[in-house]
Design an enzyme around this catalytic site. Structure first.
Site, PDB file in Angstrom:
ATOM      1  N   ARG A 124       0.738  -1.242  -0.035  1.00  0.00           N
ATOM      2  CA  ARG A 124       0.280   0.107   0.242  1.00  0.00           C
ATOM      3  C   ARG A 124       0.482   1.150  -0.096  1.00  0.00           C
ATOM      4  NH1 ARG A 124      -3.388  -2.813  -1.042  1.00  0.00           N
ATOM      5  NH2 ARG A 124      -5.642  -2.827  -0.715  1.00  0.00           N
ATOM      6  N   GLU A 182      -4.086   8.088  -5.102  1.00  0.00           N
ATOM      7  CA  GLU A 182      -4.548   7.233  -6.430  1.00  0.00           C
ATOM      8  C   GLU A 182      -5.635   7.309  -7.018  1.00  0.00           C
ATOM      9  OE1 GLU A 182      -4.298   3.078  -5.578  1.00  0.00           O
ATOM     10  OE2 GLU A 182      -2.164   3.151  -5.200  1.00  0.00           O
ATOM     11  N   HIS A 212      -1.455   1.056  -9.966  1.00  0.00           N
ATOM     12  CA  HIS A 212      -1.850  -0.047  -8.829  1.00  0.00           C
ATOM     13  C   HIS A 212      -2.962  -1.081 -10.167  1.00  0.00           C
ATOM     14  CE1 HIS A 212      -4.071  -0.504  -4.782  1.00  0.00           C
ATOM     15  NE2 HIS A 212      -4.111  -2.051  -5.546  1.00  0.00           N
TER      16      HIS A 212
HETATM   17  C1  OXD Z   1      -5.856  -5.616  -3.146  1.00  0.00           C
HETATM   18  C2  OXD Z   1      -5.111  -4.150  -3.960  1.00  0.00           C
HETATM   19  O1  OXD Z   1      -6.181  -4.664  -2.126  1.00  0.00           O
HETATM   20  O2  OXD Z   1      -5.486  -5.128  -5.418  1.00  0.00           O
HETATM   21  O3  OXD Z   1      -6.517  -6.269  -3.417  1.00  0.00           O
HETATM   22  O4  OXD Z   1      -4.607  -4.061  -4.210  1.00  0.00           O
END
Ligand code: OXD
Length: 316
Positions: free
Chosen positions: A236, A265, A284
């Site tokens: 993250r 994002e 992402h």
């Molecule tokens: C998830 C992501 O948490 O793709 O699945 O970030």
């Protein structure tokens, strides 16, 4: 019992569920008034607004099955504390491990620079032929064979990734809250991280967003890495100090980085990261295609109906 199923992915429920009514819903719109009595909500790709609205209006809700690995967006939506949240942990192990491996290979071989050169119609002489290992000449890791790779956040994705890297000759060490060995990968805790960072060629972050991981990949961590090292983050965005990374790349104290996740994002157009040297940005894109989602929902639904423990319950 009413279960709301997102239409954002195909979900074929094959099991027999007496007394369960499945209702498809659009994850971008408020749940229609006649379905606000749902007891179970399955979430995939919902907008923040849709989740906040559901948190207020679905007053009969008892359980949310998220299909994302990281439940941070759902936790932030403000559902009542008695609503149980289960995550899509493990549904993304293969795709995220694959994407991370792709980034690691790109960092090693600089496929991004080769592609830039191709687009410009240029034979990138400096990237081909006889290669110097010196980073000022070849600005990549060179090869993963023999590389010391540290994977911080060694959950199911890390454990899927480690054998892919070791198959290429990398030496992988995981970092987690308890030390030991997972599979055949040695795992250390953050107590031993400073020593490990000093010998790391590639640091891979797969940390979840929690108060404890906020800014974990800090200026100090980046400084502790050798100048030829690369950093990949697919966990993250909140776990990385972006200003410190930008500074390290521009000042040459870090050779390169590949980021799939960001504090904001989409990454804002005025972010300095867009122009940071030797930074590979992906939008992402590592996960996004859950594998075995219907099977997890079926399994948890059967457990929910039987009053048995659910899989992937999120502590909050
Ligand atoms: C998830 C992501 O948490 O793709 O699945 O970030």
């Amino acid at each position: 019992m009413k279960v709301l199923l997102p239409t954002s992915l195909p979900l074929e429920m094959t099991g027999t569920h007496a007394d369960v009514t499945f209702v498809p819903y659009d994850v971008t719109l408020p749940v229609p008034q006649e379905h606000t009595d749902a007891e179970v909500l399955v979430v995939w790709g919902n907008t923040r607004g849709q989740l906040a609205d559901s948190a207020t209006r679905l007053t009969h809700l008892r359980w949310i099955q998220a299909l994302a690995a990281g439940p941070d967006v759902i936790i932030a939506a403000g559902f009542a504390p008695e609503v149980v949240i289960t995550s899509g942990r493990s549904l993304h192990d293969g795709p995220v491990a694959e994407h991370t491996l792709g980034l690691a290979l790109t960092a090693a071989r600089r496929l991004d620079l080769m592609h830039d050169a191709q687009r410009a119609g240029r034979w990138a002489r400096e990237l081909g032929g006889v290669q110097s290992a010196h980073p000022s000449i070849f600005p990549g890791l060179g090869t993963l064979d023999g590389a010391e790779v540290t994977v911080w956040g060694f959950g199911s994705i890390g454990q899927r990734l480690a054998p892919l890297l070791t198959a290429l000759g990398a030496r992988v060490v995981g970092v987690a809250t308890t030390a030991g060995t997972r599979g055949s990968t040695p795992v250390i805790t953050t107590d031993d991280l400073p020593e490990r960072l000093a010998e790391t060629d590639l640091l891979i972050g797969i940390l979840p967003a929690t108060p404890e991981t906020e800014g974990a990949i800090s200026a100090d961590v980046l400084t502790a890495l050798p100048a030829h090292a690369w950093v990949i983050n697919v966990g993250r965005g909140s776990t990385l100090d972006e200003d410190a990374l930008d500074f390290a790349l521009r000042s040459g104290t870090l050779a390169g980085a590949a980021l799939d996740v960001f504090r904001r994002e989409p990454l804002p157009a005025d972010s300095p990261l867009w122009t940071a040297p030797n930074l590979i940005i992906t939008p992402h894109a590592a996960g996004g295609r859950p594998q075995g989602a219907a099977a997890l929902i079926e399994k948890n639904l059967a457990a929910y109906v039987a009053g048995d423990p659910l899989t992937n319950v999120v502590a909050r």
